[in-house]
Motif scaffolding. Sequence first.
Motif, PDB file in Angstrom:
ATOM      1  N   GLN A 229       7.420   1.246   9.767  1.00  0.00           N
ATOM      2  CA  GLN A 229       7.231   1.438   8.179  1.00  0.00           C
ATOM      3  C   GLN A 229       8.678   2.229   7.399  1.00  0.00           C
ATOM      4  N   LYS A 255       5.345  10.124  -6.062  1.00  0.00           N
ATOM      5  CA  LYS A 255       4.148   9.694  -5.279  1.00  0.00           C
ATOM      6  C   LYS A 255       3.448   8.367  -5.749  1.00  0.00           C
ATOM      7  N   GLN A 256       3.495   8.150  -7.140  1.00  0.00           N
ATOM      8  CA  GLN A 256       2.532   7.198  -7.749  1.00  0.00           C
ATOM      9  C   GLN A 256       3.211   5.823  -7.207  1.00  0.00           C
ATOM     10  N   TYR A 257       4.610   5.698  -7.143  1.00  0.00           N
ATOM     11  CA  TYR A 257       5.428   4.624  -6.719  1.00  0.00           C
ATOM     12  C   TYR A 257       4.964   4.217  -5.469  1.00  0.00           C
ATOM     13  N   TYR A 258       4.785   5.125  -4.382  1.00  0.00           N
ATOM     14  CA  TYR A 258       4.380   4.663  -3.046  1.00  0.00           C
ATOM     15  C   TYR A 258       2.896   4.447  -3.131  1.00  0.00           C
ATOM     16  N   ILE A 259       2.270   5.064  -3.943  1.00  0.00           N
ATOM     17  CA  ILE A 259       0.892   4.592  -3.909  1.00  0.00           C
ATOM     18  C   ILE A 259       0.439   3.194  -4.361  1.00  0.00           C
ATOM     19  N   GLU A 260       1.152   2.589  -5.347  1.00  0.00           N
ATOM     20  CA  GLU A 260       1.210   1.488  -5.952  1.00  0.00           C
ATOM     21  C   GLU A 260       1.798   0.438  -4.923  1.00  0.00           C
ATOM     22  N   ASN A 261       2.872   0.664  -4.202  1.00  0.00           N
ATOM     23  CA  ASN A 261       3.656  -0.282  -3.673  1.00  0.00           C
ATOM     24  C   ASN A 261       3.511  -0.237  -2.315  1.00  0.00           C
ATOM     25  N   TYR A 262       2.840   0.901  -1.603  1.00  0.00           N
ATOM     26  CA  TYR A 262       2.707   0.952  -0.100  1.00  0.00           C
ATOM     27  C   TYR A 262       1.337   1.256   0.127  1.00  0.00           C
ATOM     28  N   PRO A 263       0.139   0.603  -0.289  1.00  0.00           N
ATOM     29  CA  PRO A 263      -1.055   1.210  -0.008  1.00  0.00           C
ATOM     30  C   PRO A 263      -1.587   1.427   1.481  1.00  0.00           C
ATOM     31  N   GLU A 264      -0.686   0.824   2.361  1.00  0.00           N
ATOM     32  CA  GLU A 264      -1.052   1.070   3.832  1.00  0.00           C
ATOM     33  C   GLU A 264      -0.331   2.213   4.258  1.00  0.00           C
TER      34      GLU A 264
END
Length: 285
Positions: A229, A255-264
């Motif tokens: 990853q 934080k929000q950018y990674y929540i939306e683009n990398y849910p895994e």
Amino acid sequence: MAMLKIEHLKKQYGNFSLDCSLEVKRGYITGLIGQNGAGKSTTFKAVLGLISADGGKINILGKDLREFTAEDKESLGVVLSDSGFGGYLTIKDLIPIMKSLYKSFDDSSFMDQARRFQLPTDKKINDFSTGMKAKLKVLIAISHDARLLILDEPTLGLDVIARDELLEMLRKFMEENEERSILISSHISSDLETLCDDIYMIHEGKVILHEDTDVLLSDYALLKVTEEQFSQIDKQYILRFKKEAYGYSCLTRQKQYYIENYPEVAIDQGTIDEVILMMIRGEKL
């Protein structure tokens, strides 16, 4: 107008080198956080003119520090870790001393506050507990209508209840007048995250981060990623990374950018302590 503005304050002690810039805005509680020896006390003592700076500018309440008079200093409330009144005095003994030092000292309010915070007025200060001494220092600092409080580690050595009472004193002080400001240092991050509007982190004499506390608590996070990853993830918003047994820990303020683009990806809300640790021990990309 900034209540306090420090621009590249420099001080050299042997191997230690300070180069600090920070600003305390009107109506703000600003925190300076860092490990012991990071430069917090040196910065405070330079601001108060207790040590001479090797360079830089200090502007306090709209005046250059070099033009700051004894009368101007009445607008400051100060707590230093290694200062205090003589231990053989009582709180009642302090009243004539404070009246002679500060024109705006309010003795009746001072005594009311002392009773409210359960400080014995006839007992020698030597016989006070650590918590009582700490509360007395802050009470003295806020008892003469200061515009700016400069507090160096005021909660040092206090238990949870005494710390909470002391922080409540400071909140009340700010609520009474929106023209006031506080600069407070601590190495206990939980004190500052509930009290401060913004926080500076200092490490080895340098400010390594400045952020609004709300942003620090809402937008910063730790990404826990595997080797695979880490190789694939978009790293433009990664501030620091650290090798771990499972892969990598990455600090981000998006934080929000990674929540939306990398849910895994596993994402932990970063505490201020974790942010400090990553900013000090983590690597830059």
